[in-house]
Design a protein around this motif. Structure first.
Motif, PDB file in Angstrom:
ATOM      1  N   GLU A   1       0.814  -1.214   0.000  1.00  0.00           N
ATOM      2  CA  GLU A   1       0.000   0.000   0.000  1.00  0.00           C
ATOM      3  C   GLU A   1       0.849   1.266   0.000  1.00  0.00           C
ATOM      4  OE1 GLU A   1      -2.835  -0.010   3.126  1.00  0.00           O
ATOM      5  OE2 GLU A   1      -3.889  -1.792   2.412  1.00  0.00           O
ATOM      6  N   LYS A   2       2.090   1.140   0.478  1.00  0.00           N
ATOM      7  CA  LYS A   2       2.965   2.318   0.545  1.00  0.00           C
ATOM      8  C   LYS A   2       3.904   2.421  -0.648  1.00  0.00           C
ATOM      9  CE  LYS A   2       3.071   2.446   5.608  1.00  0.00           C
ATOM     10  NZ  LYS A   2       3.949   2.405   6.810  1.00  0.00           N
TER      11      LYS A   2
ATOM     12  N   THR B   1       7.843  -6.306 -10.397  1.00  0.00           N
ATOM     13  CA  THR B   1       8.853  -7.349 -10.503  1.00  0.00           C
ATOM     14  C   THR B   1       8.900  -7.896 -11.922  1.00  0.00           C
ATOM     15  OG1 THR B   1       8.594  -7.999  -8.184  1.00  0.00           O
ATOM     16  CG2 THR B   1       9.559  -9.626  -9.661  1.00  0.00           C
ATOM     17  N   ASP B   2      10.111  -8.015 -12.471  1.00  0.00           N
ATOM     18  CA  ASP B   2      10.278  -8.669 -13.758  1.00  0.00           C
ATOM     19  C   ASP B   2      11.327  -9.771 -13.622  1.00  0.00           C
ATOM     20  OD1 ASP B   2      12.810  -7.440 -13.872  1.00  0.00           O
ATOM     21  OD2 ASP B   2      12.120  -5.821 -15.182  1.00  0.00           O
ATOM     22  N   ASP B   3      11.879 -10.234 -14.746  1.00  0.00           N
ATOM     23  CA  ASP B   3      12.790 -11.374 -14.700  1.00  0.00           C
ATOM     24  C   ASP B   3      14.182 -11.012 -14.198  1.00  0.00           C
ATOM     25  OD1 ASP B   3      12.959  -9.863 -17.103  1.00  0.00           O
ATOM     26  OD2 ASP B   3      14.175 -11.431 -18.008  1.00  0.00           O
ATOM     27  N   VAL B   4      14.473  -9.736 -14.009  1.00  0.00           N
ATOM     28  CA  VAL B   4      15.807  -9.309 -13.572  1.00  0.00           C
ATOM     29  C   VAL B   4      15.794  -8.735 -12.162  1.00  0.00           C
ATOM     30  CG1 VAL B   4      17.762  -7.779 -14.059  1.00  0.00           C
ATOM     31  CG2 VAL B   4      16.533  -8.874 -15.954  1.00  0.00           C
ATOM     32  N   SER B   5      14.815  -7.899 -11.871  1.00  0.00           N
ATOM     33  CA  SER B   5      14.829  -7.214 -10.576  1.00  0.00           C
ATOM     34  C   SER B   5      13.428  -6.783 -10.185  1.00  0.00           C
ATOM     35  CB  SER B   5      15.758  -5.991 -10.624  1.00  0.00           C
ATOM     36  OG  SER B   5      15.266  -5.034 -11.564  1.00  0.00           O
ATOM     37  N   THR B   6      13.333  -6.256  -8.977  1.00  0.00           N
ATOM     38  CA  THR B   6      12.087  -5.684  -8.480  1.00  0.00           C
ATOM     39  C   THR B   6      12.287  -4.200  -8.253  1.00  0.00           C
ATOM     40  OG1 THR B   6      11.309  -7.714  -7.420  1.00  0.00           O
ATOM     41  CG2 THR B   6      10.452  -5.652  -6.552  1.00  0.00           C
ATOM     42  N   LEU B   7      11.442  -3.398  -8.882  1.00  0.00           N
ATOM     43  CA  LEU B   7      11.449  -1.955  -8.671  1.00  0.00           C
ATOM     44  C   LEU B   7      10.516  -1.619  -7.525  1.00  0.00           C
ATOM     45  CD1 LEU B   7      11.932   1.059  -9.509  1.00  0.00           C
ATOM     46  CD2 LEU B   7       9.915   0.799 -10.986  1.00  0.00           C
ATOM     47  N   MET B   8      11.003  -0.805  -6.603  1.00  0.00           N
ATOM     48  CA  MET B   8      10.174  -0.293  -5.522  1.00  0.00           C
ATOM     49  C   MET B   8      10.288   1.219  -5.515  1.00  0.00           C
ATOM     50  SD  MET B   8      10.827  -2.965  -2.382  1.00  0.00           S
ATOM     51  CE  MET B   8      12.618  -2.861  -2.430  1.00  0.00           C
ATOM     52  N   VAL B   9       9.164   1.900  -5.519  1.00  0.00           N
ATOM     53  CA  VAL B   9       9.127   3.355  -5.484  1.00  0.00           C
ATOM     54  C   VAL B   9       8.227   3.780  -4.342  1.00  0.00           C
ATOM     55  CG1 VAL B   9       8.458   5.458  -6.713  1.00  0.00           C
ATOM     56  CG2 VAL B   9       9.502   3.569  -7.970  1.00  0.00           C
ATOM     57  N   GLY B  10       8.723   4.706  -3.513  1.00  0.00           N
ATOM     58  CA  GLY B  10       7.912   5.175  -2.402  1.00  0.00           C
ATOM     59  C   GLY B  10       8.745   5.809  -1.318  1.00  0.00           C
ATOM     60  N   PRO B  11       8.143   6.054  -0.154  1.00  0.00           N
ATOM     61  CA  PRO B  11       8.872   6.706   0.949  1.00  0.00           C
ATOM     62  C   PRO B  11      10.028   5.838   1.436  1.00  0.00           C
ATOM     63  CG  PRO B  11       6.725   5.893   1.678  1.00  0.00           C
ATOM     64  CD  PRO B  11       6.743   5.762   0.197  1.00  0.00           C
ATOM     65  N   HIS B  12      11.112   6.509   1.831  1.00  0.00           N
ATOM     66  CA  HIS B  12      12.349   5.793   2.141  1.00  0.00           C
ATOM     67  C   HIS B  12      12.199   4.779   3.273  1.00  0.00           C
ATOM     68  CE1 HIS B  12      13.024   8.487   5.620  1.00  0.00           C
ATOM     69  NE2 HIS B  12      12.615   9.454   4.831  1.00  0.00           N
TER      70      HIS B  12
ATOM     71  N   ASP C   1       7.120  12.038  -7.463  1.00  0.00           N
ATOM     72  CA  ASP C   1       5.953  11.179  -7.362  1.00  0.00           C
ATOM     73  C   ASP C   1       5.340  11.385  -5.990  1.00  0.00           C
ATOM     74  OD1 ASP C   1       4.136   9.046  -7.129  1.00  0.00           O
ATOM     75  OD2 ASP C   1       5.317   7.833  -8.519  1.00  0.00           O
ATOM     76  N   PRO C   2       4.030  11.711  -5.905  1.00  0.00           N
ATOM     77  CA  PRO C   2       3.408  11.958  -4.591  1.00  0.00           C
ATOM     78  C   PRO C   2       3.597  10.811  -3.609  1.00  0.00           C
ATOM     79  CG  PRO C   2       1.928  12.631  -6.354  1.00  0.00           C
ATOM     80  CD  PRO C   2       3.088  11.929  -7.013  1.00  0.00           C
ATOM     81  N   ILE C   3       3.716   9.570  -4.098  1.00  0.00           N
ATOM     82  CA  ILE C   3       3.867   8.426  -3.209  1.00  0.00           C
ATOM     83  C   ILE C   3       5.179   8.484  -2.431  1.00  0.00           C
ATOM     84  CG2 ILE C   3       5.045   6.885  -4.836  1.00  0.00           C
ATOM     85  CD1 ILE C   3       3.342   4.604  -3.798  1.00  0.00           C
ATOM     86  N   CYS C   4       6.142   9.270  -2.934  1.00  0.00           N
ATOM     87  CA  CYS C   4       7.465   9.345  -2.304  1.00  0.00           C
ATOM     88  C   CYS C   4       7.575  10.457  -1.273  1.00  0.00           C
ATOM     89  CB  CYS C   4       8.545   9.566  -3.368  1.00  0.00           C
ATOM     90  SG  CYS C   4       8.597   8.301  -4.645  1.00  0.00           S
ATOM     91  N   ALA C   5       6.547  11.267  -1.123  1.00  0.00           N
ATOM     92  CA  ALA C   5       6.630  12.432  -0.254  1.00  0.00           C
ATOM     93  C   ALA C   5       7.035  12.035   1.157  1.00  0.00           C
ATOM     94  CB  ALA C   5       5.297  13.169  -0.223  1.00  0.00           C
ATOM     95  N   GLY C   6       7.906  12.837   1.744  1.00  0.00           N
ATOM     96  CA  GLY C   6       8.370  12.546   3.092  1.00  0.00           C
ATOM     97  C   GLY C   6       9.139  13.705   3.670  1.00  0.00           C
ATOM     98  N   PRO C   7       9.719  13.532   4.857  1.00  0.00           N
ATOM     99  CA  PRO C   7      10.403  14.624   5.552  1.00  0.00           C
ATOM    100  C   PRO C   7      11.647  15.130   4.836  1.00  0.00           C
ATOM    101  CG  PRO C   7      10.764  12.530   6.672  1.00  0.00           C
ATOM    102  CD  PRO C   7       9.708  12.291   5.636  1.00  0.00           C
ATOM    103  N   LEU C   8      12.172  14.362   3.859  1.00  0.00           N
ATOM    104  CA  LEU C   8      13.346  14.852   3.145  1.00  0.00           C
ATOM    105  C   LEU C   8      13.007  15.975   2.177  1.00  0.00           C
ATOM    106  CD1 LEU C   8      15.200  11.526   2.273  1.00  0.00           C
ATOM    107  CD2 LEU C   8      15.995  13.321   3.792  1.00  0.00           C
TER     108      LEU C   8
END
Length: 203
Positions: free
Chosen positions: A32-33, A38-49, A86-93
């Motif tokens: 949810e965060k 995921t593909d055949d090489v890696s998994t991309l994750m985008v979001g708050p640290h 990306d709004p999903i990445c918003a955070g204190p940084l």
């Protein structure tokens, strides 16, 4: 500020498929965060640290708990000028400025020391990149000093720093390296390789 990671997991076992699939499912609580692809090489994750490092830790611990030798490799980036905000990445940084280096080191050490232990060992290495910063080496050396005081520093190597300790401490130390060093508005990247249950440790 855009923050994300490309992560790959390599279990050294004939049953690698089950280990990988179970480890990927261990990241479900963070779906949810994070945007997870995921593909055949890696998994991309985008979001708050915070969620990025918690998900990577869950992925690693799932594989480590099998007792098989497994390696996680990740490239983690924040503030990359080639990626959209990306709004999903918003955070204190996204606001404010960093305080003095010693203050940031102390804050980072406090976070590592307060992290509950997992009981699983992690050994690995990482490199911190702070492109464009005029005092980038001050930040890199300051990060290394923090790792020594936090108890996860193993040794210096060419182009990277070796880490060892409980997996919770190691991943929180990496998280703190990511958010406490380098400009809060600038581009920072980590190259991470973390190993579990290596047969080399038994020699």
């Amino acid at each position: 500020m855009f923050s994300g990671a490309q992560v790959s997991l390599y279990p050294m076992t004939d049953g690698f498929v089950d280990v990988i699939l179970d480890a990927v499912r261990a990241m479900d609580p963070f779906a949810e965060k994070l945007r997870i692809e995921t593909d055949d090489v890696s998994t991309l994750m985008v979001g708050p640290h915070e969620a990025l490092f918690d998900a990577m830790h869950a992925l690693f611990d799932s594989a480590a708990a099998t007792g098989h030798h497994a390696v996680l490799h990740a490239t983690v980036s924040r503030g990359c000028p080639g990626e959209p905000d990306d709004p999903i990445c918003a955070g204190p940084l996204d606001a404010g400025t960093f305080g003095p280096l010693e203050e940031r080191q102390q804050q980072a050490m406090t976070e590592v020391r307060q992290t509950p232990a997992s009981g699983l060992r992690a050994d690995g290495q990482f490199s911190l990149y702070v492109p464009g910063a005029t005092i980038h080496m001050d930040e890199v050396y300051g990060c290394i000093d923090f790792l020594k005081q936090a108890g996860v520093f193993a040794k210096s190597k060419n182009f990277c720093t070796k880490l060892s300790g409980d997996s919770s401490a190691v991943f929180e130390a990496l998280h703190q390296a990511f958010i406490r060093f380098g400009s809060p508005a600038g581009h920072v990247a980590l190259d991470i390789t973390i190993s579990a249950n290596s047969p080399s440790l038994k020699k």
